[in-house]
Design an enzyme around this catalytic site. Structure first.
Site, PDB file in Angstrom:
ATOM      1  CG  HIS A  98      -0.208  -0.100   2.557  1.00 17.25           C
ATOM      2  ND1 HIS A  98       0.155  -1.493   2.950  1.00 17.25           N
ATOM      3  CD2 HIS A  98      -0.039   0.680   3.667  1.00 17.25           C
ATOM      4  CE1 HIS A  98       0.752  -1.243   4.379  1.00 17.25           C
ATOM      5  NE2 HIS A  98       0.539   0.058   4.458  1.00 17.25           N
ATOM      6  CG  HIS A 100       0.607   5.318   4.003  1.00 16.11           C
ATOM      7  ND1 HIS A 100      -0.039   5.460   5.197  1.00 16.11           N
ATOM      8  CD2 HIS A 100       1.648   4.192   4.368  1.00 16.11           C
ATOM      9  CE1 HIS A 100       0.047   4.158   5.936  1.00 16.11           C
ATOM     10  NE2 HIS A 100       1.115   3.537   5.408  1.00 16.11           N
TER      11      HIS A 100
HETATM   12  P1  AMP Z   1       1.650   0.350   7.674  1.00 12.45           P
HETATM   13  O1  AMP Z   1       1.847   0.750   8.815  1.00 12.45           O
HETATM   14  O2  AMP Z   1       2.345   1.267   6.465  1.00 12.45           O
HETATM   15  O3  AMP Z   1       1.650  -1.032   7.188  1.00 12.45           O
HETATM   16  O4  AMP Z   1       0.059   1.142   7.211  1.00 12.45           O
HETATM   17  C1  AMP Z   1      -0.986   0.482   7.539  1.00 12.45           C
HETATM   18  C2  AMP Z   1      -2.198   1.520   7.349  1.00 12.45           C
HETATM   19  O5  AMP Z   1      -3.563   0.736   7.145  1.00 12.45           O
HETATM   20  C3  AMP Z   1      -2.179   2.404   8.956  1.00 12.45           C
HETATM   21  O6  AMP Z   1      -2.246   3.841   8.495  1.00 12.45           O
HETATM   22  C4  AMP Z   1      -3.601   1.950   9.392  1.00 12.45           C
HETATM   23  O7  AMP Z   1      -4.114   3.212   9.836  1.00 12.45           O
HETATM   24  C5  AMP Z   1      -4.303   1.812   8.057  1.00 12.45           C
HETATM   25  N1  AMP Z   1      -5.541   0.866   8.374  1.00 12.45           N
HETATM   26  C6  AMP Z   1      -5.495  -0.366   9.057  1.00 12.45           C
HETATM   27  N2  AMP Z   1      -6.601  -1.151   8.932  1.00 12.45           N
HETATM   28  C7  AMP Z   1      -7.707   0.152   8.421  1.00 12.45           C
HETATM   29  C8  AMP Z   1      -9.016  -0.053   8.078  1.00 12.45           C
HETATM   30  N3  AMP Z   1      -9.729  -1.034   8.128  1.00 12.45           N
HETATM   31  N4  AMP Z   1      -9.352   0.988   7.266  1.00 12.45           N
HETATM   32  C9  AMP Z   1      -8.664   1.994   6.857  1.00 12.45           C
HETATM   33  N5  AMP Z   1      -7.038   2.077   7.071  1.00 12.45           N
HETATM   34  C10 AMP Z   1      -6.639   0.997   7.961  1.00 12.45           C
END
Ligand code: AMP
Length: 112
Positions: A98, A100
């Site tokens: 993903h 950001h």
């Molecule tokens: P990372 O730490 O780079 O793996 O980012 C994962 C991101 O996913 C974090 O910023 C979380 O806040 C986000 N996240 C986790 N679960 C959800 C969800 N159900 N809906 C939207 N964002 C999410």
């Protein structure tokens, strides 16, 4: 596969969707770190940036094209940051590739 982002794509877990096409899905981060914070993910389950290779790298160009369009639509005219966390030391918490996109305020550099 027990992947939260695959479940979001499938509609099994709710999300605040921003954009979708046949290859990617974009939605707002549940814990925003900036006034605008959304994620863009491939529909294909790719675990992390280390799993990008010659056979699947087209999706990266597409993701960046989508990010550029969405940033314009959201009026992020003063700039924004695209972040990919990869693996444990990179701070990756969800094992589905993903990107950001953070904007709407001045972001510090370097990150902690
Ligand atoms: P990372 O730490 O780079 O793996 O980012 C994962 C991101 O996913 C974090 O910023 C979380 O806040 C986000 N996240 C986790 N679960 C959800 C969800 N159900 N809906 C939207 N964002 C999410």
């Amino acid at each position: 596969m027990d992947c939260i982002f695959c479940k979001i794509i499938a509609g099994e877990i709710p999300s605040n969707k921003l954009y979708e096409d046949e290859k990617v899905y974009a939605f707002y981060d549940i814990a925003p770190e900036a006034p605008v914070h959304f994620l863009v993910i491939p529909k294909e389950h790719i675990k992390c940036a280390s799993d990008i290779n010659d056979s699947n790298s087209d999706i990266i160009a597409h993701i960046f094209t989508v990010i550029s369009k969405l940033a314009k639509e959201l009026s992020l005219d003063d700039g924004y940051r695209i972040v990919n966390n990869c693996g444990q030391n990179g701070g990756q918490t969800v094992e589905h590739l993903h990107f950001h996109v953070l904007g709407g305020r001045l972001l510090a550099w370097p990150p902690g």
